[in-house]
Design an enzyme around this catalytic site. Sequence first.
Site, short mmCIF file in Angstrom:
data_model
loop_
_atom_site.label_atom_id
_atom_site.label_comp_id
_atom_site.label_asym_id
_atom_site.label_seq_id
_atom_site.Cartn_x
_atom_site.Cartn_y
_atom_site.Cartn_z
CG HIS A 117 -15.27 1.32 20.75
ND1 HIS A 117 -15.94 0.17 21.08
CD2 HIS A 117 -14.68 1.06 19.54
CE1 HIS A 117 -15.78 -0.72 20.11
NE2 HIS A 117 -15.01 -0.21 19.18
CB CYS A 144 -16.92 24.73 22.84
SG CYS A 144 -15.17 24.27 22.66
CG LEU A 212 -19.90 -15.11 32.63
CD1 LEU A 212 -19.22 -15.22 33.99
CD2 LEU A 212 -21.13 -14.23 32.74
CB ALA A 229 -13.49 -10.26 34.48
N1 APR Z 1 -16.70 -11.44 33.54
C1 APR Z 1 -16.22 -11.70 32.30
N2 APR Z 1 -16.96 -11.58 31.17
C2 APR Z 1 -18.23 -11.16 31.32
C3 APR Z 1 -18.81 -10.88 32.58
C4 APR Z 1 -17.98 -11.02 33.72
N3 APR Z 1 -18.43 -10.78 34.96
N4 APR Z 1 -20.10 -10.51 32.38
C5 APR Z 1 -20.33 -10.56 31.06
N5 APR Z 1 -19.21 -10.96 30.41
C6 APR Z 1 -19.02 -11.16 28.97
C7 APR Z 1 -20.26 -11.59 28.21
O1 APR Z 1 -20.37 -13.00 28.22
C8 APR Z 1 -19.97 -11.06 26.80
O2 APR Z 1 -19.23 -12.02 26.05
O3 APR Z 1 -18.66 -9.90 28.43
C9 APR Z 1 -19.07 -9.84 27.05
C10 APR Z 1 -19.79 -8.52 26.85
O4 APR Z 1 -20.14 -8.45 25.47
P1 APR Z 1 -20.88 -7.14 24.94
O5 APR Z 1 -22.00 -6.79 25.84
O6 APR Z 1 -21.14 -7.35 23.48
O7 APR Z 1 -19.80 -5.97 25.12
P2 APR Z 1 -18.56 -5.68 24.20
O8 APR Z 1 -18.01 -6.94 23.60
O9 APR Z 1 -17.62 -4.83 24.97
O10 APR Z 1 -19.19 -4.78 23.02
C11 APR Z 1 -18.28 -4.27 22.05
O11 APR Z 1 -20.08 -3.06 21.02
O12 APR Z 1 -21.99 -1.85 21.29
C12 APR Z 1 -20.66 -1.75 21.02
O13 APR Z 1 -19.34 0.12 21.40
C13 APR Z 1 -19.95 -0.94 22.05
O14 APR Z 1 -17.70 -1.22 22.88
C14 APR Z 1 -18.94 -1.89 22.65
C15 APR Z 1 -18.79 -2.94 21.57
#
Ligand code: APR
Length: 251
Positions: A117, A144, A212, A229
């Site tokens: 990303h 730039c 989590l 994590a």
């Molecule tokens: N340890 C492990 N997991 C965790 C923790 C932690 N301390 N805290 C939160 N989580 C988990 C949450 O339960 C959730 O399942 O991390 C996940 C985060 O999910 P999102 O907020 O949706 O993030 P992500 O999956 O990386 O989003 C994917 O969406 O908006 C776009 O481009 C953006 O790269 C991003 C993509």
Amino acid sequence: MADAGATEDQPSIVILTGAGISKESGLATFRDADGIWARYRIEDVATPEAYARDPERVLGFYNARRRGAVADDVHPNAAHLALARLEADWPGEVLIVTQNIDDLHERAGSKNLIHMHGELLKARCTACTGLHPWRDDITLDDACPACGSLGTLRPHVVWFGEMPLGLDDIGMALDACALFMSIGTSGNVYPAAGFVQQVRRLGRARTVELNLEPSEGATLFEHARYGPASDIVPAFVEGLLTRGLAAADGD
Ligand code: APR
């Protein structure tokens, strides 16, 4: 890059990471109750249309996140460090495919890394496509460094509606791997959320979710570890390094 020649005694590992792995380093996730999308609308700050409509608003959104990512109190946590240890000590290739745009994997020592990303700490010129390391704010007054154009710099971040980066190399690595790990991602956004299905179709690799709580795609994984994590990832890596791939089986 992906080595399709992974062998039995040098099994390769692909690790998908998401915002959850950086949460304990102090960076916000997206879809948790206190997440970024609870405070901003994607269509206002994370699409090409938003940038065309109001570039200063989009630049401001990423400037705030960049300041947060380079803040003095933001460091790789034990999960990032454990993945760097795995890459250094595992007999086969270890590839991290991260959805995250922070640089915590690099700062932890990981080398074999694809930012599908993009990267918050790089600016891209929309005039000459030049890429430049960038730790400060990006403004419309910036020129730039390559072509000198004014007001053409944008964050080197993949917006919704744009093509993620590295998909060919990622696909080869997924097809060759013996273990697919998914860490700290909600399984809401494709193509990343579909990687586990691509691996399962070949029926050769173990699949493990480390999160989590169960993600949207939890049922697609054969194995899982749930918890913060910084706790579960170092323990899982220790198991792999001492007992091999079979350590993934003990749920
Ligand atoms: N340890 C492990 N997991 C965790 C923790 C932690 N301390 N805290 C939160 N989580 C988990 C949450 O339960 C959730 O399942 O991390 C996940 C985060 O999910 P999102 O907020 O949706 O993030 P992500 O999956 O990386 O989003 C994917 O969406 O908006 C776009 O481009 C953006 O790269 C991003 C993509």
